[in-house]
Design a protein around this motif. Structure first.
Motif, PDB file in Angstrom:
ATOM      1  N   ALA A 372      34.248  82.225  65.963  1.00 44.04           N
ATOM      2  CA  ALA A 372      33.037  81.812  66.908  1.00 44.04           C
ATOM      3  C   ALA A 372      32.977  82.235  68.319  1.00 44.04           C
ATOM      4  O   ALA A 372      32.026  82.861  68.870  1.00 44.04           O
ATOM      5  CB  ALA A 372      32.733  80.212  66.952  1.00 44.04           C
ATOM      6  N   TYR A 373      34.174  82.040  69.061  1.00 40.70           N
ATOM      7  CA  TYR A 373      34.267  82.654  70.419  1.00 40.70           C
ATOM      8  C   TYR A 373      34.376  84.055  70.542  1.00 40.70           C
ATOM      9  O   TYR A 373      34.118  84.702  71.429  1.00 40.70           O
ATOM     10  CB  TYR A 373      35.489  82.012  70.897  1.00 40.70           C
ATOM     11  N   ALA A 374      35.106  84.698  69.447  1.00 39.96           N
ATOM     12  CA  ALA A 374      35.020  86.313  69.439  1.00 39.96           C
ATOM     13  C   ALA A 374      33.410  86.874  69.310  1.00 39.96           C
ATOM     14  O   ALA A 374      33.344  87.953  70.022  1.00 39.96           O
ATOM     15  CB  ALA A 374      35.782  86.743  68.348  1.00 39.96           C
ATOM     16  N   LEU A 375      32.792  86.364  68.729  1.00 41.33           N
ATOM     17  CA  LEU A 375      31.274  86.744  68.428  1.00 41.33           C
ATOM     18  C   LEU A 375      30.369  85.678  69.425  1.00 41.33           C
ATOM     19  O   LEU A 375      29.175  86.288  69.554  1.00 41.33           O
ATOM     20  CB  LEU A 375      30.865  86.143  66.923  1.00 41.33           C
ATOM     21  N   GLY A 376      30.872  84.967  70.222  1.00 45.65           N
ATOM     22  CA  GLY A 376      29.942  84.235  71.042  1.00 45.65           C
ATOM     23  C   GLY A 376      28.699  83.562  70.404  1.00 45.65           C
ATOM     24  O   GLY A 376      27.587  83.407  70.838  1.00 45.65           O
ATOM     25  N   ARG A 377      29.284  82.845  69.337  1.00 47.06           N
ATOM     26  CA  ARG A 377      28.299  82.224  68.369  1.00 47.06           C
ATOM     27  C   ARG A 377      28.767  80.350  68.278  1.00 47.06           C
ATOM     28  O   ARG A 377      29.742  80.040  68.699  1.00 47.06           O
ATOM     29  CB  ARG A 377      28.455  82.425  66.903  1.00 47.06           C
ATOM     30  N   ASP A 378      27.725  79.633  68.135  1.00 47.98           N
ATOM     31  CA  ASP A 378      28.040  78.347  67.749  1.00 47.98           C
ATOM     32  C   ASP A 378      28.831  78.126  66.871  1.00 47.98           C
ATOM     33  O   ASP A 378      28.627  78.618  65.417  1.00 47.98           O
ATOM     34  CB  ASP A 378      26.603  77.424  67.347  1.00 47.98           C
ATOM     35  N   PRO A 379      30.045  77.526  66.694  1.00 49.61           N
ATOM     36  CA  PRO A 379      30.967  77.226  65.579  1.00 49.61           C
ATOM     37  C   PRO A 379      30.255  76.792  64.304  1.00 49.61           C
ATOM     38  O   PRO A 379      30.816  77.123  63.151  1.00 49.61           O
ATOM     39  CB  PRO A 379      32.108  76.433  66.141  1.00 49.61           C
TER      40      PRO A 379
END
Length: 780
Positions: A372-379
């Motif tokens: 999630a943090y690698a893609l900048g997405r909501d987990p």
């Protein structure tokens, strides 16, 4: 409930109080330490080693023997049978040291005195000299020393990890260190041994596994199992810490009782209890994962290294189960999971609520967080993208199909009822404005398999007796430790016989009533024992129906059991009256019941099978607030939705969910075990080990049951287990803390906050992220 699959009562009508609740509140519930002591009872205390590794070169107990009130001493030489209490039967766990020291606090001898205080004081008078060696305390040191255990590790594999990682557009490698946990049961370890004739001994033991205590004590005494009787009326908490660990105290009491021919009681103080007994295993997990731009996982390769302690104990099962829950709710197309159990010079770690499952779930959620943090997405979006889904994404790493999957419905229902999306958006906006207090939110799912992976343990027994006045005596192989098992089992029998709950009395679990019982563990207490009790009730019911039909000259299907009465054709007779008549007609009014879980298989060597009868599903949404200047935080709100199938008792189930969540929250946030370089446990009392307080509870705590759920497996009343799964829901708190920490670096880096996330660790994680990102938000 003719086939065990229906429940005639409305769920809320079944929310009766715990059978001992009023006694707990009034202080009249009798625990072992409340029992009147037999005349001449001696009190025992252990003399413990002061080092973690080495050998005893001299043992002088003269001052111990001369201390006031001392009657005698027990050493390894006094053990008449085998000096081993290993749960695995591996012979690697001595009751008393014979010279080798394996951990700091290992029992070396025991002293018997006329009162407990005298015994405790005398035990500290020993003069012991050692040849001390450098202890191996943690995973890193054990790896360096090549300290593998006596049992082979486990590998779960499917597909080709190498091909999956090579094909994945994105890859990440990382490590998470997961801390252990002290059980901190309210009632400490305690045992009372009363010697009998012909070498017999009656043991009152605070144990979740009376049959194991019976077997181990028999081996230590050198007698047959029938010479050892174990009784357990109730415990003040267990959480796995009273599965194998009570053997230490029960066996010592039995050996001393045999030597001195007097009753012997042992109840260590909290410091000694925490020093002597095992904990939840701590793990270091190294992982590599490959994934796609949409967040779907392609491959997972992970090694789970565990600090097992000085002996095997239950480490094989615990480390195995960690792997079997390392998928949590997610499908891994290519996967290889391996255990690395390591032997250390520390207390032997043991069962703890969840039995390795929580550590596996934490590792799975760390990997989701990384993506999630690698893609900048909501987990949460990454979680949903990886859920198990039929038909081609529902096979676990151990090759069992997830055939009863309701995970997505649970998560979406909680997502809506907790207003997760709106709250997350508000938190992101607030964090952008607030320089000091940062907030976080996390919604985490849990899929949890129910059954013992050791097939033989999936059995339960019960003994039921009906007396002439219609009252019922019920005994089963499970133990009551506050979780409400006795209440649920009694409800099942009352429903089956059509009688009032007040007619049923449950008595102490006893090895001389229900033999060879499995431990009350793994969340299967009700699954096994309620089904066994129901089986016994049906046997009695069939006898009474046959008698009633013959008595009235009608077919058996014309006999209907109603509430407190039986309808026999056109006649209606009271329950007690029918029982009285059956007695006069010499109808047997006692029966045993038995149950074994069907359809289970497990090949450990191959790492495949169907070890679980069914899965439970749950989700929790947690919100926290963190002071970034100090690392201190508060859990502001928690919403839980838990699948318990068709609940046997909603009130008890809610209590288990609340308690399990708080215990899991303590493990992941404040409870920190710390051994120094000499292998001495320094967090061995409430003054140094912080369990959650009432003030630490979520300020808003909403717990709901998935009322629409019904177990697809034929369990009693179509219910599901509830004891262990809620512990893992507390990972939502760790996830929320991670989001708050990550906000200090504008969410550009994963927080990698290892549990327990104490305020000190939260502050250190914030400082680490700030070091890795300059003030302009550009990665260094």
């Amino acid at each position: 409930m003719a086939d065990g699959s229906t429940n005639p009562l409305a769920a809320e009508a079944r929310a009766v109080a715990h059978e001992s609740a009023h006694k707990h509140v009034a202080g009249t519930a009798e625990f072992i330490d409340d029992m009147p002591e037999p005349a001449g009872t001696l009190h025992a205390a252990f003399g413990l080693s002061a080092i973690a590794s080495g050998t005893i070169t001299a043992l002088d107990l003269s001052a111990v023997a001369a201390a006031p009130g001392v009657v005698g001493i027990v050493t390894a030489a006094d053990i008449p049978g085998r000096n081993d209490m290993s749960a695995s039967g591996s012979g690697d766990d001595p009751l008393l040291s014979t010279g080798e020291i394996r951990y700091c606090g290992q029992p070396v001898f025991a002293v018997l005195a006329t009162d407990r205080d005298a015994a405790r004081r005398a035990a500290r008078c020993a003069r012991i000299t050692y040849d001390e060696t450098l202890p191996v305390v943690d995973v890193a040191a054990a790896r360096a020393a090549g300290r593998g255990p006596s049992f082979p590790p486990l590998t779960l594999a499917r597909g080709s990890v190498e091909d999956g990682l090579a094909a994945a557009p994105l890859t990440i490698a990382g490590r998470i260190a997961i801390g252990g946990q002290e059980h901190f049961y309210l009632e400490g370890q305690v045992a009372l041994a009363v010697p009998g004739e012909d070498g017999e001994v009656l043991l009152y033991s605070a144990t979740q596994h009376p049959s194991e205590v019976q077997e181990a004590v028999a081996h230590i005494l050198g007698v047959a199992a029938h010479a050892v009787r174990v009784h357990v009326r109730r415990m003040g908490g267990g959480f796995g810490g009273k599965e194998t660990q009570p053997t230490i105290f029960a066996a010592l009491a039995a050996v001393a009782a045999r030597k001195f021919r007097r009753p012997v009681k042992i109840r260590p103080d909290r410091d000694d209890d925490m020093t002597i007994t095992g904990k939840r295993h701590d793990f270091v997990v190294d992982y590599a994962l490959g994934f796609h731009e949409d967040g779907r996982i392609e491959a997972v390769d992970a090694v789970f290294a565990a600090r097992c302690g000085h002996s095997e104990d239950l480490s094989r099962g615990v480390t195995d189960r960690a792997l079997m829950h390392a998928d949590n709710a997610y499908f891994y197309p290519h996967v290889r999971l391996r255990t690395e159990p390591l032997r250390t010079d520390t207390v032997s770690n043991t069962a703890f609520r969840g039995y390795g499952g929580p550590q596996g779930v934490v590792a799975a959620e760390r990997m989701i967080e990384e993506i999630a943090y690698a893609l900048g997405r909501d987990p949460l979006d990454i979680r949903k993208a990886n859920f198990y889904a039929a038909p081609d994404r529902n096979e676990t790493p151990y090759h069992q199909d997830v055939h009863d999957n309701i995970m997505l419905r649970i998560v979406e229902e909680l997502e809506a009822s907790s207003h997760y999306r709106a709250r997350r958006a508000a938190i992101l906006a607030e964090n952008a404005r607030s320089p000091v207090v940062k907030r976080g939110i996390g919604l985490v799912p849990v899929k949890y398999g129910i059954s013992f992976s050791k097939k033989a343990m999936n059995q339960g027994g019960a003994l039921l007796a009906v007396y002439r006045d219609g009252s019922v005596h019920l005994n089963h192989g499970g133990t009551e430790m506050g979780q409400g098992l006795n209440t649920k089992v009694a409800q099942v029998v009352a429903d089956e016989l059509g009688i009032a709950l007040a007619r049923i009395r449950l008595t102490a679990t006893a090895t001389d009533k229900v033999p060879n019982a499995s431990p009350t563990a793994g969340s299967v207490g009700a699954d096994l024992n309620a089904m066994a009790a129901q089986d016994a009730a049906r046997t009695l019911k069939a006898r009474l129906a046959a008698f009633a039909a013959e008595r009235a000259g009608v077919a058996e299907d014309a006999v209907v059991f109603e509430h407190e009465a039986v309808r026999i054709g056109a006649e209606r007779i009271g329950w007690a009256e029918l029982v009285g008549e059956a007695y006069m007609a010499r109808v047997p009014l006692s029966a045993t019941g038995f149950y074994r879980t069907p359809g289970l298989s497990w090949d450990r060597k191959a790492g495949r099978g169907s070890p679980y009868f069914y899965f439970t599903y749950g989700a929790a949404c947690a919100e926290v607030a963190v002071d970034t200047l100090t690392g201190e935080y508060a859990v502001e709100r928690v919403d839980v939705l838990q699948d318990v199938g068709r609940s046997l008792n909603p009130a008890i189930d809610r209590g288990q969910i609340e308690g399990g969540f708080i215990q899991g929250m303590g493990w992941l946030t404040t409870e920190e075990l710390w051994w120094d370089g000499k292998g001495r446990l320094r967090t061995h009392a409430p003054s140094t080990y912080k369990i959650p307080l009432a003030s630490d509870r979520p300020r808003v705590f909403e717990v709901r049951l998935a009322a629409w759920s019904e177990n697809m497996a034929p369990t009693v009343g179509r219910s599901k287990a509830v004891g262990e799964p809620p512990v893992m829901l507390a990972v939502s708190v760790l996830e929320a803390l991670g989001m708050a920490v990550a906000s200090t670096a504008d969410y550009r880096l994963p927080p990698r906050l290892d549990p327990p996330a104490t305020p000190e660790r939260v502050l250190a994680a914030i400082e680490r992220l700030r070091r890795d990102v300059d003030f302009a938000g550009v990665l260094l």
